[in-house]
Design an enzyme around this catalytic site. Structure first.
Site, mmCIF file in Angstrom:
data_model
loop_
_atom_site.group_PDB
_atom_site.id
_atom_site.type_symbol
_atom_site.label_atom_id
_atom_site.label_comp_id
_atom_site.label_asym_id
_atom_site.label_seq_id
_atom_site.Cartn_x
_atom_site.Cartn_y
_atom_site.Cartn_z
ATOM 1 N N ALA A 35 0.867 -1.192 0.000
ATOM 2 C CA ALA A 35 0.000 0.000 0.000
ATOM 3 C C ALA A 35 0.902 1.240 0.000
ATOM 4 C CB ALA A 35 -0.963 0.000 1.190
ATOM 5 N N HIS A 37 3.008 4.598 -0.516
ATOM 6 C CA HIS A 37 2.722 6.006 -0.766
ATOM 7 C C HIS A 37 4.054 6.745 -0.818
ATOM 8 C CE1 HIS A 37 3.525 6.371 3.488
ATOM 9 N NE2 HIS A 37 2.512 5.574 3.781
ATOM 10 N N GLY A 39 5.635 8.411 1.237
ATOM 11 C CA GLY A 39 6.531 8.178 2.385
ATOM 12 C C GLY A 39 7.430 6.972 2.132
ATOM 13 N N HIS A 40 6.829 5.857 1.655
ATOM 14 C CA HIS A 40 7.640 4.674 1.339
ATOM 15 C C HIS A 40 8.639 4.989 0.225
ATOM 16 C CE1 HIS A 40 3.806 2.649 2.765
ATOM 17 N NE2 HIS A 40 4.705 2.045 3.515
ATOM 18 N N GLN A 64 1.705 -9.075 13.559
ATOM 19 C CA GLN A 64 1.741 -7.767 14.222
ATOM 20 C C GLN A 64 0.362 -7.119 14.304
ATOM 21 O OE1 GLN A 64 4.572 -6.165 11.121
ATOM 22 N NE2 GLN A 64 3.467 -4.275 11.491
ATOM 23 N N LYS A 152 8.076 7.918 10.948
ATOM 24 C CA LYS A 152 6.642 8.006 11.236
ATOM 25 C C LYS A 152 6.278 7.012 12.345
ATOM 26 C CE LYS A 152 2.084 8.090 10.346
ATOM 27 N NZ LYS A 152 1.736 6.751 10.714
ATOM 28 N N SER A 188 0.269 7.894 5.625
ATOM 29 C CA SER A 188 0.117 6.561 6.197
ATOM 30 C C SER A 188 -0.797 5.765 5.284
ATOM 31 C CB SER A 188 -0.533 6.666 7.582
ATOM 32 O OG SER A 188 -1.076 5.415 7.969
ATOM 33 N N SER A 189 -0.508 4.466 5.169
ATOM 34 C CA SER A 189 -1.379 3.622 4.329
ATOM 35 C C SER A 189 -2.797 3.592 4.888
ATOM 36 C CB SER A 189 -0.829 2.198 4.272
ATOM 37 O OG SER A 189 0.502 2.225 3.826
ATOM 38 N N ARG A 190 -2.936 3.868 6.190
ATOM 39 C CA ARG A 190 -4.265 3.801 6.808
ATOM 40 C C ARG A 190 -5.063 5.092 6.633
ATOM 41 N NH1 ARG A 190 -1.346 0.334 10.876
ATOM 42 N NH2 ARG A 190 -2.393 -1.696 10.804
HETATM 43 O O1 PAF Z 1 6.325 -0.362 9.233
HETATM 44 C C1 PAF Z 1 5.890 -1.365 8.608
HETATM 45 O O2 PAF Z 1 5.379 -1.258 7.486
HETATM 46 C C2 PAF Z 1 5.962 -2.729 9.263
HETATM 47 O O3 PAF Z 1 5.777 -2.654 10.635
HETATM 48 C C3 PAF Z 1 7.268 -3.480 8.930
HETATM 49 C C4 PAF Z 1 8.497 -2.743 9.466
HETATM 50 C C5 PAF Z 1 7.407 -3.637 7.408
HETATM 51 C C6 PAF Z 1 7.241 -4.869 9.563
HETATM 52 O O4 PAF Z 1 6.168 -5.621 9.109
#
Ligand code: PAF
Length: 288
Positions: A35, A37, A39-40, A64, A152, A188-190
């Site tokens: 997802a 954006h 930021g990534h 997680q 972030k 944020s993806s959310r």
């Molecule tokens: O920040 C994230 O997107 C996740 O927590 C990560 C570091 C890829 C681990 O799943």
């Protein structure tokens, strides 16, 4: 543009990184849950400046997410992510299946005590054990020279630095700055979960942190600034405030209630409906 090379097996990731390193190339890893954006993409650009080759991992890590969280709803679009990464000059996408990451009988957990139990750790029990375990695996699997993580998720970044030091992982952890919308909302993806009314309220999170940070830098008491910021967020329209806390920047230890005597990091989470928005900001210590 040619399609991005993609591997789904740890053995294939290792073979490619090994070949690059044998040829004298440095390698940087950018772990993501997709997802993607801006930021990534800024982390990918940072990785490209740090190393000759860039690997991005895409894995929505089930361990997680807590019960009732958004694991099933989490946005997924590998084709779109892959095209964006190809456009940034990424060299390899590692997109494993859940079975590849957690084969039958998987029984090991990495937990960072203290740091992993507070703030996000207190609101999302088990979250950081899931993050620490998958990130440890990704760092070992990739064997990269460096790995880039966004500020972030500031507590996550400090937790990963801690585990890399504690476990002698030979990968340098590099922080990437937060990328914001024009109105201050951290990407944020959310953010896609926000409806138009919530989206109008959301930038207040950053604005409130900016004003709390200036008050702290001018010598205001930590406990008063935190309380005022929580109140300001509720007044701005947030449905709930999980926390607003000034902590020591590296280990996130608590600070005293009075004025700051050292730089700090302000960390906050506020809710709009079911969406938790995270943000954080560096705070300078008041001038003596
Ligand atoms: O920040 C994230 O997107 C996740 O927590 C990560 C570091 C890829 C681990 O799943």
């Amino acid at each position: 543009m040619p399609a991005l090379a993609t591997v789904r097996r740890v053995a294939d990731l290792r073979a490619q990184v090994h070949a690059w390193r044998e040829a004298g190339d440095t390698v940087a890893l950018v772990p993501t849950m997709g997802a993607l954006h801006e930021g990534h993409l800024s982390l990918v650009r940072l990785a490209r400046r740090e190393a000759r080759r860039v690997v991005v991992s895409l894995f929505v890590n089930p361990t997680q997410f807590g019960a009732g969280e958004d694991f099933s709803a989490y946005p997924r679009d590998e084709a779109r992510d892959s095209a964006l990464l190809a456009g940034e000059g990424c060299d390899l996408l590692f997109a494993p299946s859940a079975e590849e990451m957690y084969p039958p009988g998987f029984a090991t957990t990495v937990a960072v005590s203290g740091l992993g139990e507070e703030l996000e750790g207190a609101f999302r029990p088990g979250h950081f054990a899931g993050v620490a375990t998958v990130v440890t695996k990704l760092l070992i699997q990739a064997g990269a020279n460096a790995a880039v993580f966004g500020e972030k998720d500031y507590q996550q970044l400090q937790l990963i630095r801690r585990l890399a030091r504690d476990l002698d992982l030979p990968t340098q952890i590099i922080p990437g700055p937060i990328v914001r919308e024009g109105d201050g909302l951290a990407l944020s993806s959310r953010n896609v979960y926000l409806d138009p009314d919530q989206r109008r309220i959301a930038p207040a999170l950053h604005a409130v942190l900016v004003s709390a940070a200036s008050a702290l830098a001018l010598g205001a008491a930590v406990s008063e600034c935190e309380a005022q910021a929580r109140e300001a967020l509720r007044t701005a329209g947030f449905d709930a405030v999980d926390y607003v806390e000034a902590r020591r920047p590296d280990d996130l230890h608590r600070l005293g209630p009075g004025p700051l005597s050292e730089p700090a990091r302000l960390l906050a989470v506020a809710r709009l409906g079911r969406t938790r928005l995270l943000d954080n900001l560096a705070v300078s210590a008041p001038r003596a």
